[in-house]
Design a protein around this motif. Structure first.
Motif, short mmCIF file in Angstrom:
data_model
loop_
_atom_site.label_atom_id
_atom_site.label_comp_id
_atom_site.label_asym_id
_atom_site.label_seq_id
_atom_site.Cartn_x
_atom_site.Cartn_y
_atom_site.Cartn_z
N TYR A 37 9.62 -1.87 -18.92
CA TYR A 37 9.54 -1.96 -17.31
C TYR A 37 11.40 -2.21 -16.97
O TYR A 37 12.00 -1.35 -16.13
N PRO A 41 2.74 4.38 -9.60
CA PRO A 41 1.66 5.04 -10.74
C PRO A 41 2.55 6.01 -11.57
O PRO A 41 1.97 5.86 -12.65
N GLN A 60 4.24 3.84 -14.17
CA GLN A 60 3.14 3.14 -14.73
C GLN A 60 2.60 4.06 -15.96
O GLN A 60 2.22 3.82 -17.13
N TRP A 94 -5.05 1.53 -19.33
CA TRP A 94 -3.98 1.59 -18.44
C TRP A 94 -3.52 2.91 -18.12
O TRP A 94 -3.19 3.18 -16.95
N PHE A 134 -5.33 5.68 -18.26
CA PHE A 134 -6.44 6.36 -17.54
C PHE A 134 -6.30 5.75 -16.07
O PHE A 134 -6.48 6.76 -15.08
N TYR A 135 -6.08 4.51 -15.87
CA TYR A 135 -6.08 3.84 -14.36
C TYR A 135 -4.98 4.36 -13.74
O TYR A 135 -4.86 4.89 -12.49
N LEU A 183 -3.03 6.96 -14.46
CA LEU A 183 -2.69 8.65 -14.01
C LEU A 183 -3.86 9.02 -13.17
O LEU A 183 -3.34 9.90 -12.46
N THR A 184 -5.07 8.49 -13.13
CA THR A 184 -5.92 8.82 -12.01
C THR A 184 -5.41 8.26 -10.65
O THR A 184 -5.68 9.11 -9.65
N GLY A 185 -4.64 7.21 -10.54
CA GLY A 185 -4.15 6.81 -9.62
C GLY A 185 -2.95 7.66 -9.01
O GLY A 185 -2.73 8.03 -7.82
N LEU A 240 -2.72 10.73 -9.91
CA LEU A 240 -3.16 12.01 -9.13
C LEU A 240 -3.68 12.00 -7.85
O LEU A 240 -3.71 13.00 -7.20
N ALA A 241 -4.24 11.09 -7.71
CA ALA A 241 -4.98 10.57 -6.43
C ALA A 241 -4.06 10.50 -5.32
O ALA A 241 -4.37 10.74 -4.04
N GLY A 242 -3.19 9.73 -5.85
CA GLY A 242 -1.80 9.30 -4.58
C GLY A 242 -2.75 8.59 -3.76
O GLY A 242 -3.37 7.57 -3.99
N SER A 243 -2.11 8.89 -2.51
CA SER A 243 -2.83 7.88 -1.43
C SER A 243 -3.80 8.78 -0.48
O SER A 243 -4.14 8.66 0.57
N GLY A 259 -8.17 6.96 -1.99
CA GLY A 259 -7.19 5.76 -1.79
C GLY A 259 -8.20 4.53 -1.16
O GLY A 259 -7.80 4.02 -0.07
N PHE A 302 -3.74 -2.36 -13.39
CA PHE A 302 -4.70 -1.25 -13.17
C PHE A 302 -4.74 -1.17 -11.66
O PHE A 302 -5.63 -1.28 -11.02
N TYR A 333 -5.13 1.59 -8.45
CA TYR A 333 -5.58 2.69 -8.18
C TYR A 333 -4.93 3.57 -7.37
O TYR A 333 -5.39 4.63 -7.10
#
Lengths: 334, 175
Positions: free
Chosen positions: A129, A142, A145, A178, A180-181, A183-185, A187-190, A195, B133, B135
């Protein structure tokens, strides 16, 4: 004509091993070593099956060291230079990792080494960080992260491949979660489709299911000591997310509310099959929670709140007794 | 095959999260390739933040109109410092072009929230979760999305750094 070597049959070999074991002329470890040499399997180094008080103190010590570094950084964040920050975090992490390797060479000091690995794993994210923050990146996003968790996941996965220690499997799983959370966040963005808290619940559902499956796959291997951790957090995440997906009136999901009891009873059934107290305890608690939720949601107006509480209480007594009976009958040796 | 059979739970444990990552990627990017919104829209960027029906522009009988504002209803205590700007957003190119009120007068507009091809404009997610975590970014609530028919496309609007989601005011779909 070539001389034929008469190899003993499998039954004969097992009989010989059995006889030698009776005479205490061979140990289980020696047999396993010979087996692994034949198959080419590199055995995992298990910490210990049961963690002793001394070992717990080692890990608490590791946690306290991490706490000290964190407080030091927080109190002096504005006055410390970049180099000092990196040395106090990433530098400490690398040094702790190296000390862990040195201690890990000797079986007597192996557990102390694990405490240093713990310090290394806890401090390493702060070090990364610091570096990314100094480089001008948004460290709460994300993207960064994902990068930090990805670096740590690869580091500890590689460490596991090289050193075959269970503690690295544990760190790989934690940093993998971590990753997984985040990376999916990322990709999903907002996106309006992802979201929302529902997406977080699905992420937790998947992570919990994955933990439970990994726990089961490890249960009959040298990584069995991780089973309790994986079963406990896995079923907690899975049932917690499933219940949250059910929602609350008037925004409830009928699908998840109907599916939830199936999942809970499945968990209770599996607790006997896989001999897991975590499954039994969390299955029981979530079944109680579900009864309270459903009665409060649908019957509090029709039956009246006091009567609902009486019915819920009686149900809980029944579930508690059932859980106790199952534990006594099937899981007492676990 | 023997390895798969003996390690099926391990493989499932690893592949389920990977499958979710792939699913999220596919559900974000594939609709963007297959579904093409057709209707451009008109919007204003209005920094004056009034309560209720106090935006400078409105739609009446499919045409834009300019209103006289009652300054006593304004949300902020400071006086308006600039006139609201009008933009046409080209959904195919995903870019906005500023136009004058006179040019906007020539447009036939549909003020419904949903476009004739079933799209609407929504805010981005607020994000959440707990450290580490999270989202979703959680800082992108000001972003606007064109949402509909499984598509969630982030819009490149002319919302400046000094403005927020209150500044954006949808006027209508261009027929």
């Amino acid at each position: 004509m070539d001389k034929i070597v008469n190899m003993p049959t499998k039954e004969e070999t097992l009989q010989i091993i059995s006889d030698l074991a009776k005479q205490q002329a061979v140990t289980k470890e020696e047999i396993m070593t010979a087996y692994n040499q034949g198959t080419g399997i590199i055995p995992d180094q298990i910490l210990t099956k049961k963690v002793s008080v001394t070992e717990i103190l080692y890990y608490i010590g590791g946690g306290v060291v991490f706490l000290g570094i964190s407080i030091l950084m927080a109190q002096n964040w504005s006055v410390l230079g970049f180099e000092t920050k990196v040395l106090a975090t990433l530098g400490v992490s690398i040094m702790a990792y190296l000390v862990g390797i040195l201690f890990g060479q000797n079986t007597k000091t192996e557990t102390v080494g694990s405490a240093f690995y713990l310090i290394s794993a806890l401090v390493a994210p702060i070090g990364l960080y610091v570096i990314f923050e100094n480089a001008g990146f948004d460290i709460t996003g994300p993207g960064i992260q994902s990068l930090i968790s990805g670096i740590l996941f690869c580091t500890y996965l590689f460490s596991f491949i090289v050193f075959r220690k269970n503690i690295f499997t544990l760190f790989s799983i934690i940093f993998g979660t971590w990753l997984f959370y985040s990376l999916t966040g990322l990709l999903a963005g907002s996106s309006p489709y992802f979201g929302s808290s529902k997406f977080y619940q699905y992420q937790t559902l998947i992570a919990g299911l994955s933990y439970a499956l990994l726990g089961y796959s490890f249960s009959k291997t040298e990584r069995a000591p991780l089973r309790g951790f994986l079963y406990g957090f896995g079923i907690l995440g899975f049932l917690g997310a499933s219940m949250a997906l059910g929602g609350w009136e008037p925004n409830q999901s009928i699908f998840w509310e109907l599916l939830f009891p199936v999942l809970v009873f499945g968990t209770l059934f599996l607790s006997v099959y896989i001999k897991s107290k975590s499954f039994l305890v969390f299955g029981t608690l979530f079944l109680m929670g579900y009864i309270l939720k459903i009665t409060a949601e649908y019957f509090s107006n029709s039956l009246g709140w006091p009567l609902v509480l009486v019915i819920s209480g009686l149900s809980m007594i029944g579930i508690g007794y059932m859980s106790f009976a199952v534990k006594k009958k099937y899981l007492s040796s676990d | 095959m023997r390895f798969i059979k003996e390690n099926i739970t391990f493989i499932l444990g690893i592949s389920i999260p990977v499958a979710m990552i792939l699913f999220v990627s596919a559900s974000i990017y594939i609709p963007g390739l297959l579904i093409k919104p057709k209707f451009n829209f008109l919007y204003s960027i209005d920094n004056n933040s009034y309560y209720d029906d106090s935006h400078q522009y409105a739609i009446s009988s499919g045409k834009i109109i300019r209103k006289e504002l009652d300054l006593s209803k304004r949300r902020n205590s400071f006086a308006p410092n600039e006139d609201p700007k009008l933009f046409i957003h080209d959904v195919a190119k995903n870019e906005s072009l500023e136009i004058s009120f006179a040019e906007a007068l020539r447009l036939d507009l549909d003020p419904n929230i949903k476009s004739p091809d079933e799209f609407e404009i929504t805010n981005g997610g607020r994000g959440g979760g707990f450290f580490p975590f999270f989202y979703s970014p959680g800082t992108d609530y000001n972003a606007k999305y064109l949402k509909g028919r499984s598509l969630g496309k982030k819009l490149n609007l002319q919302i400046g750094p000094q403005q927020n989601y209150y500044s954006f005011y949808f006027l209508g779909w261009i027929k």
